[in-house]
Motif scaffolding. Structure first.
Motif, PDB file in Angstrom:
ATOM      1  N   VAL A 243       8.899  -7.924  -3.971  1.00  0.00           N
ATOM      2  CA  VAL A 243       9.821  -7.566  -3.116  1.00  0.00           C
ATOM      3  C   VAL A 243      11.438  -7.159  -3.604  1.00  0.00           C
ATOM      4  CG1 VAL A 243      11.012  -8.540  -1.063  1.00  0.00           C
ATOM      5  CG2 VAL A 243       8.542  -8.762  -1.374  1.00  0.00           C
ATOM      6  N   TYR A 244      11.923  -8.021  -4.492  1.00  0.00           N
ATOM      7  CA  TYR A 244      13.079  -7.835  -4.946  1.00  0.00           C
ATOM      8  C   TYR A 244      13.370  -6.695  -5.649  1.00  0.00           C
ATOM      9  CZ  TYR A 244      17.471  -8.596  -7.910  1.00  0.00           C
ATOM     10  OH  TYR A 244      18.534  -8.516  -8.550  1.00  0.00           O
ATOM     11  N   SER A 245      12.159  -6.220  -6.437  1.00  0.00           N
ATOM     12  CA  SER A 245      12.379  -4.825  -7.090  1.00  0.00           C
ATOM     13  C   SER A 245      12.145  -3.756  -6.488  1.00  0.00           C
ATOM     14  CB  SER A 245      11.219  -4.992  -8.252  1.00  0.00           C
ATOM     15  OG  SER A 245      11.140  -6.020  -9.003  1.00  0.00           O
ATOM     16  N   ALA A 246      11.218  -3.654  -5.310  1.00  0.00           N
ATOM     17  CA  ALA A 246      10.633  -2.378  -4.633  1.00  0.00           C
ATOM     18  C   ALA A 246      10.544  -2.554  -3.091  1.00  0.00           C
ATOM     19  CB  ALA A 246       9.429  -1.827  -5.351  1.00  0.00           C
ATOM     20  N   GLY A 247      11.042  -3.542  -2.673  1.00  0.00           N
ATOM     21  CA  GLY A 247      10.869  -3.698  -1.298  1.00  0.00           C
ATOM     22  C   GLY A 247       9.450  -4.248  -0.923  1.00  0.00           C
TER      23      GLY A 247
END
Length: 326
Positions: A243-247
């Motif tokens: 989630v942090y990297s790509a939603g």
């Protein structure tokens, strides 16, 4: 590993390298000129170097991290729950991450929305796992509590979007997934990812055992629950990092573990590397299509992931779907 599986692994590696090459160098100068520029130092401070260092290399790192994390998280949950349709967002992470992102947009004008999504996912996972209970833990209870939290939090997100129509488009666009500006350096992100991978690899032998009936393997229910909780916590950490990297990109976490299992069988040691390759390739290729399919417009990454992955999944399901029942 049989020759057939070895050949499939080589094809996956080739697909990963091709997707990596396209993501990095498509649309730039001739590759030989870029390589020559790296060797003689003439690429420094050029437009090519700026595009690579500020846009493409960070996106590639995030695609590899997000794809690998989602695929491994899906593999863990599908094995622990013995359910081929288990999703990395099973523990309420998607709605928790979504609420964190929406709060960031409304209160902080989208600043650090990836960090808020990451924190929202972690809080949701911690809440669901703690409510499931450690002494009387069960996967069924976890799924039901996670589903309830997802429904409750999703309704809050919808309500907040309706109350703020001026920001509805930006919220909807961000919630469909995409690579945000990094809140920490890409080196730190990749370091955290590698540490998580090593932690997961340490428990992979136990995952092979958990494919069987727990009553036949473990001395008591408490011992079985201990490893279930460990894999669910690892899955939550992997999904939060994704989630942090790509939603929020839910589809990749279902399709990749299923495809790899259809191709390689049930040995978790092989599936571990297969899911890393497949998840990374899917995200890299989807990001390439999102950026170039209707250039200069960019398609939301989550939509491209679903469009790219669904046909391959349906094809393999029709051809070898019976393997999922074994």
């Amino acid at each position: 590993m049989t020759k057939k599986r070895g050949l499939i692994f080589l094809i996956l590696i080739f697909g990963f390298i091709l997707s990596l090459f396209l993501s990095l160098f498509y649309g730039l100068d001739n590759f030989s000129d870029i390589l020559k520029g790296f060797l003689d130092g003439s690429i420094k401070n050029s437009n090519t170097e700026i595009i690579l260092s500020l846009i493409r290399i960070p996106s590639v790192i995030k695609a590899i991290v997000a794809g690998s994390c989602l695929a491994l998280s899906g593999m863990f949950l599908q094995t622990v729950s013995k359910n081929p349709l288990a999703d990395p967002y099973l523990t309420g992470l998607s709605s928790g991450a979504g609420l964190g992102i929406v709060i960031s947009i409304l209160l902080f004008n989208s600043i650090n929305y990836s960090l808020f999504g990451f924190l929202g996912a972690l809080v949701s996972a911690a809440l669901v796992i703690s409510l499931s209970g450690f002494s009387k833990f069960s996967v069924t209870k976890l799924i039901l509590i996670g589903l309830s939290l997802n429904l409750f939090t999703s309704s809050i997100i919808s309500f907040l979007i309706l109350l703020n129509p001026d920001k509805a488009y930006s919220m909807t666009l961000i919630l469909t997934g995409g690579f945000s500006s990094a809140d920490i350096s890409n080196r730190m992100l990749f370091l955290i990812f590698c540490i998580l991978l090593l932690s997961c690899a340490f428990f992979i032998p136990k995952l092979n055992i958990m494919r069987l009936d727990n009553r036949l393997i473990f001395k008591n229910e408490k011992a079985a629950n201990k490893y279930s909780i460990i894999f669910i916590i690892l899955s939550a950490l992997l999904t939060s990092l994704s989630v942090y990297s790509a939603g929020i990109l839910g589809f990749a976490g279902i399709i990749c573990p299923l495809l790899v299992r259809l191709l390689f069988g049930g040995d978790a040691r092989i599936l571990f590397f297969g899911n890393i390759l497949t998840g990374s390739t899917l995200l890299l290729f989807s990001n390439f299509l999102a950026n170039n399919l209707i250039y200069p417009m960019q398609i939301p990454l989550g939509i491209v992931v679903a469009i790219t992955g669904a046909p391959f999944f349906v094809f393999f399901l029709l051809k070898k779907g019976g393997a999922l029942l074994k």
